[in-house]
Design an enzyme around this catalytic site. Structure first.
Site, PDB file in Angstrom:
ATOM      1  N   LYS A 197     -33.877  16.719 -60.530  1.00 46.57           N
ATOM      2  CA  LYS A 197     -32.983  16.371 -61.655  1.00 46.57           C
ATOM      3  C   LYS A 197     -33.234  17.437 -62.712  1.00 46.57           C
ATOM      4  O   LYS A 197     -33.564  17.152 -63.867  1.00 46.57           O
ATOM      5  CB  LYS A 197     -33.297  14.947 -62.143  1.00 46.57           C
ATOM      6  CG  LYS A 197     -32.338  14.390 -63.166  1.00 46.57           C
ATOM      7  CD  LYS A 197     -30.952  14.089 -62.640  1.00 46.57           C
ATOM      8  CE  LYS A 197     -30.028  13.680 -63.777  1.00 46.57           C
ATOM      9  NZ  LYS A 197     -28.604  13.544 -63.350  1.00 46.57           N
ATOM     10  N   TYR A 208     -45.507   7.821 -60.407  1.00 46.05           N
ATOM     11  CA  TYR A 208     -46.285   6.728 -59.804  1.00 46.05           C
ATOM     12  C   TYR A 208     -47.737   6.745 -60.275  1.00 46.05           C
ATOM     13  O   TYR A 208     -48.395   5.713 -60.316  1.00 46.05           O
ATOM     14  CB  TYR A 208     -46.282   6.853 -58.279  1.00 46.05           C
ATOM     15  CG  TYR A 208     -45.178   6.102 -57.586  1.00 46.05           C
ATOM     16  CD1 TYR A 208     -43.847   6.331 -57.910  1.00 46.05           C
ATOM     17  CD2 TYR A 208     -45.461   5.170 -56.596  1.00 46.05           C
ATOM     18  CE1 TYR A 208     -42.833   5.653 -57.256  1.00 46.05           C
ATOM     19  CE2 TYR A 208     -44.458   4.489 -55.937  1.00 46.05           C
ATOM     20  CZ  TYR A 208     -43.144   4.725 -56.277  1.00 46.05           C
ATOM     21  OH  TYR A 208     -42.156   4.053 -55.622  1.00 46.05           O
ATOM     22  N   ASP A 223     -35.033   4.653 -48.849  1.00 48.70           N
ATOM     23  CA  ASP A 223     -34.440   3.334 -48.569  1.00 48.70           C
ATOM     24  C   ASP A 223     -32.946   3.489 -48.284  1.00 48.70           C
ATOM     25  O   ASP A 223     -32.397   2.857 -47.380  1.00 48.70           O
ATOM     26  CB  ASP A 223     -34.611   2.384 -49.762  1.00 48.70           C
ATOM     27  CG  ASP A 223     -35.782   1.429 -49.582  1.00 48.70           C
ATOM     28  OD1 ASP A 223     -36.765   1.832 -48.931  1.00 48.70           O
ATOM     29  OD2 ASP A 223     -35.716   0.291 -50.097  1.00 48.70           O
ATOM     30  N   ASP A 240     -38.763   7.612 -52.904  1.00 52.38           N
ATOM     31  CA  ASP A 240     -38.805   6.166 -52.665  1.00 52.38           C
ATOM     32  C   ASP A 240     -37.381   5.628 -52.546  1.00 52.38           C
ATOM     33  O   ASP A 240     -37.045   4.889 -51.614  1.00 52.38           O
ATOM     34  CB  ASP A 240     -39.537   5.487 -53.839  1.00 52.38           C
ATOM     35  CG  ASP A 240     -39.583   3.982 -53.687  1.00 52.38           C
ATOM     36  OD1 ASP A 240     -39.891   3.510 -52.576  1.00 52.38           O
ATOM     37  OD2 ASP A 240     -39.304   3.267 -54.678  1.00 52.38           O
ATOM     38  N   ASP A 248     -28.741  12.431 -58.258  1.00 54.33           N
ATOM     39  CA  ASP A 248     -27.558  11.556 -58.268  1.00 54.33           C
ATOM     40  C   ASP A 248     -26.546  12.021 -57.220  1.00 54.33           C
ATOM     41  O   ASP A 248     -25.988  11.220 -56.456  1.00 54.33           O
ATOM     42  CB  ASP A 248     -26.933  11.473 -59.671  1.00 54.33           C
ATOM     43  CG  ASP A 248     -26.726  12.825 -60.340  1.00 54.33           C
ATOM     44  OD1 ASP A 248     -27.196  13.856 -59.805  1.00 54.33           O
ATOM     45  OD2 ASP A 248     -26.075  12.864 -61.407  1.00 54.33           O
TER      46      ASP A 248
HETATM   47  C1  IPM Z   1     -42.546   2.304 -50.224  1.00 54.20           C
HETATM   48  C2  IPM Z   1     -42.679   1.084 -51.086  1.00 54.20           C
HETATM   49  C3  IPM Z   1     -43.853   1.285 -52.027  1.00 54.20           C
HETATM   50  C4  IPM Z   1     -43.535   2.484 -52.901  1.00 54.20           C
HETATM   51  C5  IPM Z   1     -44.236   0.076 -52.874  1.00 54.20           C
HETATM   52  C6  IPM Z   1     -44.447  -1.168 -52.033  1.00 54.20           C
HETATM   53  C7  IPM Z   1     -45.432   0.350 -53.735  1.00 54.20           C
HETATM   54  O1  IPM Z   1     -41.496   0.820 -51.755  1.00 54.20           O
HETATM   55  O2  IPM Z   1     -43.502   2.628 -49.492  1.00 54.20           O
HETATM   56  O3  IPM Z   1     -41.493   2.941 -50.264  1.00 54.20           O
HETATM   57  O4  IPM Z   1     -42.851   2.348 -53.926  1.00 54.20           O
HETATM   58  O5  IPM Z   1     -43.967   3.591 -52.567  1.00 54.20           O
HETATM   59 MG    MG Z   2     -39.877   2.067 -51.182  1.00 55.68          MG
END
Ligand code: IPM
Ligand code: MG
Length: 354
Positions: free
Chosen positions: A189, A138, A249, A245, A221
């Site tokens: 990884k 990042y 999710d 990240d 993975d």
């Molecule tokens: C998160 C989001 C952010 C990230 C984006 C919006 C920059 O997806 O907080 O997980 O990738 O960290």
């Molecule tokens: Mg995110």
């Protein structure tokens, strides 16, 4: 308790309004809470021409904690990259040194049917994902787009971690595991990438300080697969910025709705930014439909981690549980037989339950 409040974009202002009502209950019951608002993301671009302007920086640097709604919207997608709302979020993380991102994936028993996975796979789920937040690909340099010696366009990013960066996030993760079931899974990884082979080596070394914690390692993975196959095998997961990240999710969906999940991003001195794990949902903004519970639960995390006020945190979490048990649901977690309520009505209910 100095708290900077950044509503952001989309549904941000609506959900933050409900969280502010929760803070108001705590304040009127005696907590010395002071809030100051500032724009972030698209709202900040509109007002100051930058997604994390100086005005906001000053307020956030002076505060002990930051409460954030969400940033982003389609009207900002065509801006130059440094002006986009997401850059505001990355900017504040870096500026305040918020390297430790805690993303709990907890299933409220009342919502066991809201998950796309079978209830028996997810019921009782309680995972804490610890994501490193200020390093990795990042922020690594060099980065960018260019034309190479052959005249062809190419683009690159750099995945890089220093030893101290890995060490400090590992300590945070082991510390959290010590307060939970004492199981930590580090995700890498290492079979392909040197940075993450290095990550694994450092985490293994830090583990010597925490002999009671059972440390395991998974390739990313496999971890993605295991999270769906048998998520309850996990207690605490620690991983880098990019993998975290993606996995966070994925983990959020195990719980049925991303509208329920809070998060904390902490620096070395427990200053923190607290925000719902979901985005700004421009499609439903301004319609009083959003679920404010993730933001309200973020206030609970704020009380717990920055102000060490466990009783205020439990009071908020208890109120949310009570409202769910009473059958009230916003649209995102609605099932037939339940009582559908708006964003503001959900705020009313939580305040009443407190
Ligand atoms: C998160 C989001 C952010 C990230 C984006 C919006 C920059 O997806 O907080 O997980 O990738 O960290
Ligand atoms: Mg995110």
């Amino acid at each position: 308790m100095k708290i900077a409040v950044l509503s952001g974009d989309g549904i941000g202002p609506e959900i933050i309004d409900q969280a502010l009502r929760v803070l108001e209950v705590l304040r009127s019951d005696g907590l010395p809470i002071e809030t100051e608002s500032a724009p972030l993301g698209g709202a900040a671009y509109d007002q100051y021409g930058a997604p994390y302007p100086e005005f906001t920086q000053k307020i956030c640097r002076a505060a002990e904690a930051v409460l954030l709604g969400a940033v982003g919207g389609p009207q900002y997608d065509k801006l130059d990259r440094p002006l986009r709302p997401e850059r505001g979020l990355l900017g504040i993380r870096k500026d305040l040194g918020l390297f430790a991102n805690l993303r709990p994936a907890v299933l409220f028993p009342e919502l066991a049917n809201a998950s796309t996975l079978k209830p028996e796979v997810v019921s009782g789920l309680d995972i804490m994902i610890v994501r490193e937040l200020t390093g990795d690909i990042y922020f690594g340099e060099p980065r960018g787009m260019r034309t190479n010696a052959q005249g062809e366009r190419e683009a690159l990013n750099t995945m890089i971690y220093s030893e101290s960066e890995v060490r400090r996030i590992a300590h945070v993760a082991f510390g959290i595991a010590m307060k939970r079931k004492k199981k930590l899974c580090s995700v890498d990884k290492a079979n392909v990438l040197e940075t993450t082979e290095f990550w694994k080596e450092i985490v293994t070394h830090v583990a010597l300080d925490y002999p009671q914690v059972e440390l395991s390692h998974l390739y990313v993975d496999n971890a993605a697969m295991q999270l769906i196959r048998n998520p309850k095998q996990f207690d605490v997961i620690v991983t880098g910025n990019l993998f975290g990240d993606i996995l966070s999710d994925e983990a959020s969906m195990l719980t049925g709705s991303i509208g329920m999940l809070a998060s904390a991003s902490l620096n070395e001195s427990k200053k923190g930014l607290y925000e719902p794990a979901h985005g700004s949902a421009p499609d439903i903004a301004g319609q009083n439909l959003a679920n404010p519970l993730a933001t309200i639960l973020s206030v609970a995390m704020l009380m717990r981690y920055t102000f060490n006020n466990e009783s205020a945190a439990l009071r908020i979490e208890g109120a949310v549980k009570k409202v769910l048990a009473q059958g009230y649901r916003t649209a995102d977690i609605f099932e037939t037989g339940m009582k559908k309520v708006s964003c503001t009505a959900m705020g009313d209910l939580v305040v009443a339950a407190m």
